[in-house]
Structure formats: structure tokens, C-alpha cells
Enzyme design. Structure first.
Site, mmCIF file in Angstrom:
data_model
loop_
_atom_site.group_PDB
_atom_site.id
_atom_site.type_symbol
_atom_site.label_atom_id
_atom_site.label_comp_id
_atom_site.label_asym_id
_atom_site.label_seq_id
_atom_site.Cartn_x
_atom_site.Cartn_y
_atom_site.Cartn_z
ATOM 1 N N ASN A 9 0.739 -1.159 0.104
ATOM 2 C CA ASN A 9 -0.118 0.091 -0.052
ATOM 3 C C ASN A 9 0.983 1.333 -0.097
ATOM 4 O OD1 ASN A 9 -1.629 2.095 0.536
ATOM 5 N ND2 ASN A 9 -2.850 0.797 1.895
ATOM 6 N N PRO A 10 0.917 1.950 -0.963
ATOM 7 C CA PRO A 10 1.853 3.281 -1.092
ATOM 8 C C PRO A 10 1.265 4.405 -0.327
ATOM 9 C CG PRO A 10 0.623 2.772 -3.379
ATOM 10 C CD PRO A 10 0.237 1.767 -2.324
ATOM 11 N N ASP A 69 -0.437 -4.473 11.751
ATOM 12 C CA ASP A 69 -1.563 -5.347 11.734
ATOM 13 C C ASP A 69 -2.600 -4.429 12.743
ATOM 14 O OD1 ASP A 69 -3.134 -7.548 10.691
ATOM 15 O OD2 ASP A 69 -3.060 -8.283 12.595
ATOM 16 N N SER A 70 -3.810 -4.418 12.234
ATOM 17 C CA SER A 70 -4.715 -3.508 12.899
ATOM 18 C C SER A 70 -6.049 -4.149 12.684
ATOM 19 C CB SER A 70 -4.677 -1.914 12.517
ATOM 20 O OG SER A 70 -5.083 -2.106 11.299
ATOM 21 N N PHE A 150 -12.313 4.774 5.621
ATOM 22 C CA PHE A 150 -12.438 3.389 4.962
ATOM 23 C C PHE A 150 -12.820 2.619 6.001
ATOM 24 C CE2 PHE A 150 -8.850 0.991 6.890
ATOM 25 C CZ PHE A 150 -8.020 1.830 7.291
ATOM 26 N N GLY A 151 -13.123 1.284 5.859
ATOM 27 C CA GLY A 151 -13.301 0.328 6.879
ATOM 28 C C GLY A 151 -14.430 0.444 7.601
ATOM 29 N N ASP A 153 -14.732 2.897 9.801
ATOM 30 C CA ASP A 153 -14.707 4.357 10.329
ATOM 31 C C ASP A 153 -16.108 4.701 10.702
ATOM 32 O OD1 ASP A 153 -12.205 4.348 10.262
ATOM 33 O OD2 ASP A 153 -11.900 5.747 8.689
ATOM 34 N N HIS A 178 -5.785 4.798 16.607
ATOM 35 C CA HIS A 178 -5.026 3.324 17.262
ATOM 36 C C HIS A 178 -3.606 3.570 16.600
ATOM 37 C CE1 HIS A 178 -7.322 2.568 13.846
ATOM 38 N NE2 HIS A 178 -6.722 1.295 13.486
ATOM 39 N N ARG A 179 -3.731 3.739 15.178
ATOM 40 C CA ARG A 179 -2.497 3.850 14.261
ATOM 41 C C ARG A 179 -1.584 4.960 14.708
ATOM 42 N NH1 ARG A 179 -0.854 1.591 9.935
ATOM 43 N NH2 ARG A 179 -0.083 3.018 8.283
HETATM 44 P P1 IMP Z 1 -4.544 -3.639 8.102
HETATM 45 O O1 IMP Z 1 -4.038 -4.667 9.404
HETATM 46 O O2 IMP Z 1 -4.128 -2.295 8.128
HETATM 47 O O3 IMP Z 1 -4.686 -4.408 6.970
HETATM 48 O O4 IMP Z 1 -6.291 -3.603 8.672
HETATM 49 C C1 IMP Z 1 -7.033 -4.731 8.866
HETATM 50 C C2 IMP Z 1 -8.428 -4.281 8.759
HETATM 51 O O5 IMP Z 1 -8.909 -3.912 9.992
HETATM 52 C C3 IMP Z 1 -8.689 -3.443 7.688
HETATM 53 O O6 IMP Z 1 -9.118 -3.962 6.502
HETATM 54 C C4 IMP Z 1 -10.089 -2.487 8.106
HETATM 55 O O7 IMP Z 1 -11.278 -3.333 7.948
HETATM 56 C C5 IMP Z 1 -9.666 -2.673 9.581
HETATM 57 N N1 IMP Z 1 -9.193 -1.257 9.745
HETATM 58 C C6 IMP Z 1 -7.700 -1.118 10.505
HETATM 59 N N2 IMP Z 1 -7.621 0.095 10.697
HETATM 60 C C7 IMP Z 1 -8.914 0.713 10.591
HETATM 61 C C8 IMP Z 1 -9.154 2.159 10.338
HETATM 62 O O8 IMP Z 1 -8.548 2.984 10.903
HETATM 63 N N3 IMP Z 1 -10.536 2.460 10.065
HETATM 64 C C9 IMP Z 1 -11.241 1.671 9.766
HETATM 65 N N4 IMP Z 1 -11.250 0.216 9.607
HETATM 66 C C10 IMP Z 1 -9.767 -0.102 9.959
#
Ligand code: IMP
Length: 199
Positions: A9-10, A69-70, A150-151, A153, A178-179
Site C-alpha cells: 500500500n503506497p 496489523d490492525s 475507510f473500513g 470508520d 490506534h494507528r
Molecule cells: P490492516 O491490518 O491495516 O490491513 O487492517 C485490517 C483491517 O482492519 C482493515 O481491512 C479494516 O477493515 C480494519 N481497519 C484497520 N484500521 C482501520 C481504520 O483506521 N478504520 C477503519 N477500519 C480499519
């Protein structure tokens, strides 16, 4: 020092380079160093999955590698979607389907507590490993609100700002997310490590 970001992911690299740039580090994508790995996220925790990805890319590239990872953890759903956030509900669902699934799982439920978690791991060829975790406490809204992000949110409400993630500007989200928190902790850890003061 050059670091590889274990991601395709750029957007993530722009964010990481902006945060770590003043430590004098350079961050490149795995594709920039000829690595193209599909690492299976088989861990039971965010930390395990971040470590699996970082270690695999470090071994393939011979360079220190950073991975994250999140996901979203909902108390009344026993911590789900958790490490399965990206694939909650199985194949073929989009972001809206997935947050609708969370909303329907909580129908009639008054306990809406939830948190977003992010784990960042950096694996060095020496075997050293740095890990940082950030959490954002909040709750699941009764209906989606906001257009940004996204996701999950639109359904994740943060009491501190009285907004869902999707109602925040990118700057607001970075301050409470969190990030954002995991990245700030990771930066401090990396700075300590590079200055030789890491414990
Ligand atoms: P990844 O580990 O960054 O790939 O995130 C895994 C998944 O967690 C994503 O596909 C989203 O569904 C969800 N996710 C992670 N961070 C966020 C965010 O900041 N907002 C909304 N969804 C998130």
C-alpha cells in the site's frame, strides 16, 4: 538506514516516511527491493501477525522490515472482528457489508464498547525486534455516520472528539487513532534503538 515496509500500500509508506523522516531513515516498499510476498496472517494477536509479516520480509530482503496489523475489537462480540477485521464475514463482502454485520451483531445490545488496535513490528537482520501497540477506545454507533476514511470508520465513535472516525479530518483521526498512537510509540522506540539507548 534503509527500512522496507512490509506492505503493498503506497499510502502507508507516505505516512511512515513523513513520521520517521526526521530520524534520518529511508523507507521503501517491498516492491522497491524486489520482494513480493503473500504472508499468511495466522497469528492470534495483532502483534503476532505484524511480527510474521515483518520477519518474512526482513528475511527475503536482508533489510530491516516494518509491518503493521490492525483491527476493531467489540466487547459484546467477544473481541470480534479482531484479527479477522479485514475478512470478517468471509469472502465477497465489502466495507459496508462488514460494518453492517457488526451493527446487526449488536442489535438490541446496550453494551457498545469497542476499541481499535494497531501493532507495529520492526524486525532487524540481527534478530532484534521492536514492537509498538496503539489503542483507541470508543463505541459502536447505532447507525453509520460520516463520509471520510475507510473500513469500519463510519460506525466507530470516539467519545474524546464526539465523532465517528468517518466524521474526522485526517489530522483529527491521526491524533486519536490506534494507528497514530502506535506510530508515535514506534518512532520513540526506533529513535532509542538507533541511538543505542533501547532496553
Ligand atoms: P490492516 O491490518 O491495516 O490491513 O487492517 C485490517 C483491517 O482492519 C482493515 O481491512 C479494516 O477493515 C480494519 N481497519 C484497520 N484500521 C482501520 C481504520 O483506521 N478504520 C477503519 N477500519 C480499519
Amino acid at each position: 538506514m534503509k527500512f522496507v515496509l512490509a506492505s503493498k500500500n503506497p499510502h502507508k509508506i507516505t505516512e511512515l516516511q513523513a513520521i520517521l523522516g526526521d530520524l534520518g531513515v529511508e523507507v521503501v516498499l517491498e516492491s522497491d527491493v524486489g520482494v513480493d510476498l503473500e504472508v499468511e496472517e495466522t497469528g492470534e494477536t495483532f502483534e503476532e501477525n505484524a511480527a510474521l509479516k515483518a520477519t518474512a520480509v526482513m528475511k527475503a530482503s536482508g533489510l530491516p522490515a516494518i509491518a503493521d496489523d490492525s483491527g476493531l475489537c467489540v466487547d459484546a462480540l467477544g473481541g470480534a472482528p479482531g484479527v479477522y477485521s479485514a475478512r470478517y464475514g468471509g469472502e465477497g463482502l465489502d466495507d459496508v457489508d462488514r460494518y453492517e454485520l457488526v451493527l446487526s451483531g449488536l442489535r438490541g445490545q446496550l453494551d457498545r464498547r469497542a476499541k481499535f488496535v494497531s501493532a507495529i513490528c520492526c524486525a532487524f537482520p540481527s534478530g532484534d525486534v521492536l514492537t509498538a501497540r496503539g489503542e483507541c477506545p470508543g463505541s459502536i454507533a447505532y447507525a453509520p455516520q460520516g463520509e471520510n476514511g475507510f473500513g469500519y470508520d463510519p460506525v466507530f465513535f470516539v467519545p474524546e472528539l464526539r465523532k465517528t472516525y468517518a466524521q474526522m479530518t485526517a489530522e483529527e483521526k491521526n491524533q486519536v487513532s490506534h494507528r497514530g498512537k502506535a506510530l508515535a510509540k514506534f518512532k520513540a522506540e526506533l529513535e532509542g534503538y538507533l541511538n543505542g539507548t533501547h532496553q
